[in-house]
Design a protein around this motif. Structure first.
Motif, PDB file in Angstrom:
ATOM      1  N   SER A  13       0.835  -1.206   0.000  1.00  0.00           N
ATOM      2  CA  SER A  13       0.000   0.000   0.000  1.00  0.00           C
ATOM      3  C   SER A  13       0.868   1.254   0.000  1.00  0.00           C
ATOM      4  CB  SER A  13      -0.924   0.023   1.229  1.00  0.00           C
ATOM      5  OG  SER A  13      -0.154   0.194   2.419  1.00  0.00           O
ATOM      6  N   THR A  14       0.251   2.353  -0.401  1.00  0.00           N
ATOM      7  CA  THR A  14       0.871   3.670  -0.269  1.00  0.00           C
ATOM      8  C   THR A  14      -0.093   4.536   0.518  1.00  0.00           C
ATOM      9  OG1 THR A  14       2.024   3.466  -2.393  1.00  0.00           O
ATOM     10  CG2 THR A  14       1.806   5.677  -1.478  1.00  0.00           C
ATOM     11  N   LYS A  15       0.331   4.944   1.699  1.00  0.00           N
ATOM     12  CA  LYS A  15      -0.501   5.787   2.553  1.00  0.00           C
ATOM     13  C   LYS A  15       0.076   7.199   2.547  1.00  0.00           C
ATOM     14  CE  LYS A  15      -1.551   1.967   5.720  1.00  0.00           C
ATOM     15  NZ  LYS A  15      -0.553   0.989   5.276  1.00  0.00           N
ATOM     16  N   PHE A  16      -0.794   8.189   2.525  1.00  0.00           N
ATOM     17  CA  PHE A  16      -0.320   9.576   2.599  1.00  0.00           C
ATOM     18  C   PHE A  16      -1.402  10.442   3.211  1.00  0.00           C
ATOM     19  CE2 PHE A  16      -2.117   8.706  -1.528  1.00  0.00           C
ATOM     20  CZ  PHE A  16      -2.868   9.812  -1.861  1.00  0.00           C
ATOM     21  N   GLY A  17      -0.978  11.568   3.765  1.00  0.00           N
ATOM     22  CA  GLY A  17      -1.924  12.456   4.421  1.00  0.00           C
ATOM     23  C   GLY A  17      -1.444  13.893   4.375  1.00  0.00           C
ATOM     24  N   VAL A  18      -2.372  14.782   4.617  1.00  0.00           N
ATOM     25  CA  VAL A  18      -2.069  16.216   4.659  1.00  0.00           C
ATOM     26  C   VAL A  18      -2.363  16.701   6.077  1.00  0.00           C
ATOM     27  CG1 VAL A  18      -2.636  18.495   3.751  1.00  0.00           C
ATOM     28  CG2 VAL A  18      -2.633  16.500   2.223  1.00  0.00           C
ATOM     29  N   PHE A  19      -1.396  17.401   6.660  1.00  0.00           N
ATOM     30  CA  PHE A  19      -1.524  17.872   8.030  1.00  0.00           C
ATOM     31  C   PHE A  19      -1.404  19.389   8.096  1.00  0.00           C
ATOM     32  CE2 PHE A  19      -0.657  13.480   8.551  1.00  0.00           C
ATOM     33  CZ  PHE A  19      -1.151  13.107   9.790  1.00  0.00           C
TER      34      PHE A  19
END
Length: 287
Positions: A13-19
């Motif tokens: 998987s590739t997980k990413f987020g914006v904070f």
């Protein structure tokens, strides 16, 4: 406002987020099937494919790259270093591209972070890479003078979970002791003493088996198999690292499928789930 893009590439998987500061305002996990990844000769070859998935999703969400102050990623197989946050530089990228210490999906984190960050003129960082090495000298002894135990594990998740647990207990990670178990494509169990991981199993070499890794194997039987002429070095490495574990018994890397088999009465699936639980418990007790 400090707006960060955070990237965590894993084996499947590739997980990413914006904070916004510490507040998560968007996150996404994209799963990759075996078919998706089998067309790539090496892990590093997946880099443009995974990068495009991230950028396409950000565009769909109308999140602009130019709004970010920095890009932060999970670190890969680098030279042994202390836990912490490191700025991505060209030497780091070269080592990851050349797979100096081996190939892992986490190697792609720094590369993708740097690609995005350099185009925006902002810094790229990695945090607690898998090569974090804080082991005690006594923990490095293997029992064979030509081989030393090494520290390669899921440091980012280990330390993040330990910090979270410490906060919930009203403690400070750097002043507390924990045993942390990471259960994923690879499994690592570590002893944390006052903010340092003083002992851990290298999930490529030892510890519990996982979905597609063998974990610890009977040494004498493995040596005999190596010299049997049945497999080449590369074939056996693949069996141990990507075709072992649950996959070698049941032909699936998906724990949900294994659980479904067990519920439907598959006795081998039931036994394997019990064996995995048993081995993780044994590793935890040994720390």
């Amino acid at each position: 406002m400090v707006k960060l893009l955070v990237i965590n590439p894993g084996a499947t998987s590739t997980k990413f987020g914006v904070f916004d500061e510490e507040r998560c305002i968007f996150k996404k996990a994209i799963s990759h099937s075996e078919q998706d990844l089998s067309r790539f000769a090496t892990v590093f070859d997946q880099y443009p494919y995974r990068l495009k998935l991230i950028e396409d999703e950000l565009q769909r969400q109308q999140i602009l790259l130019e709004d970010f102050c920095a890009v932060v990623a999970r670190g890969g197989l680098l030279k042994p270093i202390q836990g912490g946050t490191y700025i991505v530089n060209h030497k780091m990228l070269q080592d990851l591209k050349n797979a100096v210490r081996g190939e892992l999906a986490s190697n792609l984190g720094a590369v993708m972070a740097y690609n995005i960050a350099s185009r925006q003129g902002i810094p790229a960082f990695i945090v607690d890479p898998v090569s974090v090495d804080e082991m005690l000298p006594v923990a490095r002894i293997s029992g064979f003078s030509e081989l030393e135990r090494v520290s390669l594990f899921h440091a980012l998740n280990h330390k993040a979970v330990a910090r979270k647990a410490a906060a919930q207990l009203g403690k400070v990670y750097e002043k507390a002791n924990f045993i942390v178990a990471h259960l994923g494509t690879g499994i690592s169990v570590a002893a944390h003493r006052k903010g340092r991981v003083i002992d851990v199993n290298d999930c490529k070499d030892e510890g519990a088996f996982s979905l597609d890794r063998c974990g610890s194997l009977p040494a004498y039987q493995l040596v005999r198999l190596c010299y049997s002429g049945k497999y080449t070095f590369e074939q056996l490495k693949q069996k141990i690292m990507t075709d072992g574990g649950m996959y070698s018994y049941l032909g699936t890397r998906d724990i949900r499928e294994v659980e479904k088999m067990a519920v439907e009465g598959n006795e081998k699936a039931k036994l394997l789930i019990e064996a995995l639980t048993y081995q993780v418990a044994k590793d935890t007790g040994s720390q």
